[in-house]
Structures are given as C-alpha cells and as structure tokens.
Design a protein around this motif. Structure first.
Motif, PDB file in Angstrom:
ATOM      1  N   MET A   1       0.993   4.181  -2.819  1.00  0.00           N
ATOM      2  CA  MET A   1       0.737   5.569  -2.462  1.00  0.00           C
ATOM      3  C   MET A   1       1.881   6.460  -2.947  1.00  0.00           C
ATOM      4  SD  MET A   1       0.233   7.307   1.286  1.00  0.00           S
ATOM      5  CE  MET A   1       1.718   6.497   1.857  1.00  0.00           C
TER       6      MET A   1
ATOM      7  N   SER B   1      -7.992   7.811   1.633  1.00  0.00           N
ATOM      8  CA  SER B   1      -7.967   6.496   0.996  1.00  0.00           C
ATOM      9  C   SER B   1      -8.821   5.489   1.758  1.00  0.00           C
ATOM     10  CB  SER B   1      -6.521   6.008   0.917  1.00  0.00           C
ATOM     11  OG  SER B   1      -6.440   4.737   0.345  1.00  0.00           O
ATOM     12  N   GLY B   2      -8.845   5.591   3.078  1.00  0.00           N
ATOM     13  CA  GLY B   2      -9.604   4.657   3.892  1.00  0.00           C
ATOM     14  C   GLY B   2     -11.058   5.054   4.122  1.00  0.00           C
TER      15      GLY B   2
ATOM     16  N   GLU C   1      -3.865   8.892   3.430  1.00  0.00           N
ATOM     17  CA  GLU C   1      -4.316   7.627   4.012  1.00  0.00           C
ATOM     18  C   GLU C   1      -5.722   7.746   4.593  1.00  0.00           C
ATOM     19  OE1 GLU C   1      -1.067   6.625   6.641  1.00  0.00           O
ATOM     20  OE2 GLU C   1      -0.110   5.424   5.076  1.00  0.00           O
TER      21      GLU C   1
ATOM     22  N   HIS D   1       0.833  -1.202   0.000  1.00  0.00           N
ATOM     23  CA  HIS D   1       0.000   0.000   0.000  1.00  0.00           C
ATOM     24  C   HIS D   1       0.868   1.252   0.000  1.00  0.00           C
ATOM     25  CE1 HIS D   1      -3.166   2.831   0.924  1.00  0.00           C
ATOM     26  NE2 HIS D   1      -2.474   3.223   1.984  1.00  0.00           N
ATOM     27  N   GLN D   2       1.932   1.256   0.810  1.00  0.00           N
ATOM     28  CA  GLN D   2       2.833   2.409   0.895  1.00  0.00           C
ATOM     29  C   GLN D   2       3.499   2.654  -0.454  1.00  0.00           C
ATOM     30  OE1 GLN D   2       3.821   3.788   4.192  1.00  0.00           O
ATOM     31  NE2 GLN D   2       5.378   5.179   3.487  1.00  0.00           N
TER      32      GLN D   2
END
Length: 138
Positions: free
Chosen positions: A7, A30-31, A27, A3-4
């Motif tokens: 991103m 995104s969440g 983040e 995920h990192q």
C-alpha cells in the motif's frame, strides 16, 4: 505487514502522502468486493467526516488511484484501480447495475473501443450495463 508495504509503495508511486485518513480509506476500498458509494465509505470509516472522505477521494482520483463510476441509480461510486498507473486510468472495465438489489458489480471485461468522430478526444469512459444480477434472477 506485506499488505502495508504494498500500500505504501502504491502511495509513493502515485505521489500521494500516506496520511491516516488516506490509509483507512484506501484499505476500505481495497477490501471492497464492489464499487462503493460515498455514504457506504463514510459508514465504514466513521468517525472520519464527509468532507475528509470527499477530500481523500478527490486526491485519489487526481492521482489515478480510484475510478469514479457514474450511472448507478444511487449516484456515483468509487473503486480502487487495480493497475495503479500514476499517469492514467488504465483499468477501465465494464460495470453491471442490478435494478432489483441496487448493487453495482465490476465485470472483468474491458471497455470496448469506440471510434469517435473527427475532433473528439476521449479522456475517460464509463460503461454501465443495467439489468438483473444472477442472485436476483433466481
């Protein structure tokens, strides 16, 4: 870790430097399951102050990382663009605002094409439908 990396790739593709504040705010967006207000974002990223959040959202908007949604009763809301084009907002879709629970929902339906009179040039669109969501309609 995947995920990192994704991103950071999005930041790179858009020409945005991945500062600590920007990563945290990205983040949160995104969440999120729905578009968030400035106040909701601030609450989730405390202790980043309001001006830091607003500056980050401005950078994200200028680089087409987010949509700015007008029309809800509680003002402007923000959501992450899903297609991540560095040049344009290519993820325009309809939104629904529930007049009872005051929640804004993303709908997967694209914004319909609207023919404009001669001389008009569209740069973006915002299509908000207002009513009652399924949860409140029960």
């Amino acid at each position: 870790m995947e995920h990192q990396e994704e991103m950071l790739e999005v930041f790179d593709r858009h020409g945005v430097k991945p500062t600590a504040n920007r990563i945290i705010i990205f983040e949160v967006l995104s969440g999120a399951e729905r578009p968030l207000s400035l106040k909701e974002i601030e609450e989730k990223v405390f202790p980043i102050d309001k001006s830091g959040v607003f500056r980050t959202l401005t950078v994200f908007r200028e680089h087409h990382l987010i949509h700015v949604i007008d029309g809800a009763e509680n003002g402007v809301r923000y959501e992450l663009c899903h297609h991540h084009s560095p040049d344009t907002d290519d993820d325009q879709h309809l939104h629904f605002y529930c007049e009872l629970c005051k929640t804004t929902f993303c709908l997967e339906t694209p914004v319909p094409e609207v023919p404009l009179p001669d001389g008009f040039e569209a740069h973006s669109g915002n299509y908000m439908i207002k009513g009652i969501c399924p949860k409140c309609g029960k």
